[in-house]
Motif scaffolding. Sequence first.
Motif, short mmCIF file in Angstrom:
data_model
loop_
_atom_site.label_atom_id
_atom_site.label_comp_id
_atom_site.label_asym_id
_atom_site.label_seq_id
_atom_site.Cartn_x
_atom_site.Cartn_y
_atom_site.Cartn_z
N MET A 1 4.44 -10.95 23.98
CA MET A 1 3.79 -10.97 22.69
C MET A 1 3.14 -9.62 22.40
O MET A 1 3.17 -9.15 21.28
CB MET A 1 2.76 -12.09 22.66
N TYR A 2 2.56 -9.02 23.44
CA TYR A 2 1.91 -7.72 23.29
C TYR A 2 2.91 -6.65 22.84
O TYR A 2 2.59 -5.80 22.02
CB TYR A 2 1.23 -7.33 24.60
N GLN A 3 4.13 -6.70 23.37
CA GLN A 3 5.15 -5.72 23.00
C GLN A 3 5.52 -5.85 21.52
O GLN A 3 5.73 -4.84 20.84
CB GLN A 3 6.41 -5.87 23.87
N TRP A 4 5.62 -7.08 21.03
CA TRP A 4 5.96 -7.28 19.62
C TRP A 4 4.86 -6.73 18.71
O TRP A 4 5.14 -6.11 17.69
CB TRP A 4 6.18 -8.77 19.31
N ILE A 5 3.62 -6.97 19.07
CA ILE A 5 2.51 -6.47 18.28
C ILE A 5 2.53 -4.94 18.26
O ILE A 5 2.31 -4.31 17.22
CB ILE A 5 1.17 -6.99 18.83
N THR A 6 2.85 -4.33 19.40
CA THR A 6 2.92 -2.87 19.48
C THR A 6 4.03 -2.33 18.59
O THR A 6 3.83 -1.35 17.86
CB THR A 6 3.14 -2.44 20.94
N VAL A 7 5.20 -2.95 18.63
CA VAL A 7 6.33 -2.49 17.81
C VAL A 7 6.01 -2.64 16.32
O VAL A 7 6.23 -1.71 15.54
CB VAL A 7 7.61 -3.26 18.18
N ILE A 8 5.48 -3.78 15.94
CA ILE A 8 5.15 -4.01 14.53
C ILE A 8 4.10 -3.03 14.04
O ILE A 8 4.25 -2.43 12.98
CB ILE A 8 4.70 -5.47 14.31
N VAL A 169 -11.93 -12.61 17.31
CA VAL A 169 -12.32 -12.90 18.69
C VAL A 169 -11.31 -13.84 19.33
O VAL A 169 -10.83 -13.60 20.44
CB VAL A 169 -13.74 -13.50 18.74
N PHE A 170 -10.96 -14.93 18.63
CA PHE A 170 -10.03 -15.91 19.17
C PHE A 170 -8.67 -15.29 19.48
O PHE A 170 -8.11 -15.50 20.55
CB PHE A 170 -9.87 -17.08 18.19
N ILE A 171 -8.14 -14.51 18.55
CA ILE A 171 -6.82 -13.91 18.74
C ILE A 171 -6.84 -12.89 19.88
O ILE A 171 -5.92 -12.85 20.68
CB ILE A 171 -6.32 -13.30 17.42
N CYS A 172 -7.91 -12.11 19.96
CA CYS A 172 -7.99 -11.14 21.07
C CYS A 172 -8.08 -11.86 22.41
O CYS A 172 -7.45 -11.44 23.39
CB CYS A 172 -9.19 -10.22 20.88
N LEU A 173 -8.87 -12.93 22.48
CA LEU A 173 -8.95 -13.68 23.73
C LEU A 173 -7.61 -14.34 24.06
O LEU A 173 -7.22 -14.41 25.22
CB LEU A 173 -10.05 -14.74 23.64
N LEU A 174 -6.89 -14.78 23.04
CA LEU A 174 -5.58 -15.40 23.26
C LEU A 174 -4.53 -14.39 23.70
O LEU A 174 -3.80 -14.62 24.66
CB LEU A 174 -5.13 -16.11 21.96
N VAL A 175 -4.47 -13.25 23.01
CA VAL A 175 -3.43 -12.27 23.28
C VAL A 175 -3.75 -11.43 24.52
O VAL A 175 -2.88 -11.18 25.35
CB VAL A 175 -3.20 -11.36 22.05
N PHE A 176 -5.00 -10.99 24.64
CA PHE A 176 -5.35 -10.04 25.69
C PHE A 176 -6.13 -10.67 26.85
O PHE A 176 -6.33 -10.03 27.87
CB PHE A 176 -6.18 -8.89 25.13
#
Length: 177
Positions: A1-8, A169-176
Amino acid sequence: MYQWITVISTWMIPALIAFIPLYAAFRKVPVYESFVDGAKEGFGTAVSLIPHLVGMMVAISMFRASGAMDAIVAVLEPLFAWMRVPGEVLPLGLLRPITGAGSLAYTTDLIKVYGPDSMIGRIASTIQGSTDTTLYVLTVYFGAVGIRKTKYALKVGLFSDLVGFLAAVFICLLVFG
């Protein structure tokens, strides 16, 4: 998921910069002439906004100097700690609806202390991008067009800032996390 966010995130700004002039050309909009006309109108608007900006800057200075922000953070910190929100980002949640420059300075300080890849740095950066300077928007933009009744817009704007803060906060805790 982190890679997709980086590409986008890497390609979003260049894509927008390329898309806007291409779309304008497709619609046969005279881009440069439209820009110049908008700049002419914008100058007069900017001059009329100066009293509103001065008033907002005085109010922000009074809020920070009075210690009200520290008192509010002290009251809210136990509740947000229960929700796993780092206490370091609470002042940012209070500053962001009030001042863009102040919240950016606070975010910069958090990133200097904790680092950009820390959870606090990521949450602060996401809050910075997920919320808006509601009081600034109401003061400047509504003042520019002469809207004086802002009660409902204020409520919706502040509620949106709260939702943006919690979602960041929620999304950062979920993704990272």
